[in-house]
Design a protein around this motif. Structure first.
Motif, PDB file in Angstrom:
ATOM      1  N   SER A   1      -4.893   4.181  -4.066  1.00 47.91           N
ATOM      2  CA  SER A   1      -4.039   3.124  -3.478  1.00 47.91           C
ATOM      3  C   SER A   1      -4.899   1.882  -2.960  1.00 47.91           C
ATOM      4  O   SER A   1      -4.586   0.709  -3.176  1.00 47.91           O
TER       5      SER A   1
ATOM      6  N   ASN B   1       2.606   1.684  -3.741  1.00 47.93           N
ATOM      7  CA  ASN B   1       1.332   2.076  -4.438  1.00 47.93           C
ATOM      8  C   ASN B   1       0.949   3.464  -4.290  1.00 47.93           C
ATOM      9  O   ASN B   1       0.788   4.165  -5.280  1.00 47.93           O
ATOM     10  N   THR B   2       0.995   4.058  -3.142  1.00 45.79           N
ATOM     11  CA  THR B   2       0.634   5.397  -2.563  1.00 45.79           C
ATOM     12  C   THR B   2       1.703   6.241  -3.485  1.00 45.79           C
ATOM     13  O   THR B   2       1.409   7.337  -3.910  1.00 45.79           O
TER      14      THR B   2
ATOM     15  N   GLU C   1      -7.185   0.221  -5.208  1.00 41.41           N
ATOM     16  CA  GLU C   1      -6.741  -0.856  -6.141  1.00 41.41           C
ATOM     17  C   GLU C   1      -6.271  -2.001  -5.354  1.00 41.41           C
ATOM     18  O   GLU C   1      -6.290  -3.048  -5.859  1.00 41.41           O
TER      19      GLU C   1
ATOM     20  N   HIS D   1       1.512   6.659  -7.039  1.00 47.28           N
ATOM     21  CA  HIS D   1       0.080   7.604  -7.346  1.00 47.28           C
ATOM     22  C   HIS D   1       0.674   9.079  -7.169  1.00 47.28           C
ATOM     23  O   HIS D   1       0.375   9.832  -8.063  1.00 47.28           O
TER      24      HIS D   1
ATOM     25  N   ASP E   1       0.780  -0.919  -0.162  1.00 43.36           N
ATOM     26  CA  ASP E   1       0.307   0.085  -0.052  1.00 43.36           C
ATOM     27  C   ASP E   1       0.920   1.279   0.093  1.00 43.36           C
ATOM     28  O   ASP E   1       0.558   2.227  -0.757  1.00 43.36           O
TER      29      ASP E   1
END
Length: 100
Positions: A92, A74-75, A95, A78, A71
């Motif tokens: 995030s 992924n953040t 997803e 972004h 997480d």
């Protein structure tokens, strides 16, 4: 004492691999929060703490750390794509929340 030592060692390993103190802090914070939530759930359902529940907690902690790292990464992705922080965190989480 062992729980604190285990969390500290897990945080050190995460710091070595991620290289970011902020990301490490986020992942390290997920460990005690998850254990606390598990204890609250056990209390309100009337279950006791025994060797099976402790084994389950030990087993799931690795998954919690792994999901937290995914997480955070992924953040960060972004954020690098130009999304504002709140939107990056929401996207995030959306997803990775439900597997396809």
């Amino acid at each position: 004492m062992e729980a604190v030592l285990g969390a500290a060692l897990a945080s050190l390993v995460v710091l070595l691999f991620l290289g970011s103190m902020r990301s490490t802090w986020i992942v390290a914070l997920s460990i005690p929060l998850s254990v606390l939530a598990a204890f609250v759930g056990l209390y309100f359902t009337g279950h006791t703490l025994n060797i099976m529940t402790l084994g389950g907690l030990a087993l799931i902690l690795g998954r919690i750390v792994d999901d937290s790292i995914v997480d955070v990464e992924n953040t960060v992705r972004h954020l690098k794509l130009g999304a504002p922080p709140l939107e990056a965190a929401r996207e995030s989480a959306r997803e990775i929340a439900v597997p396809c």
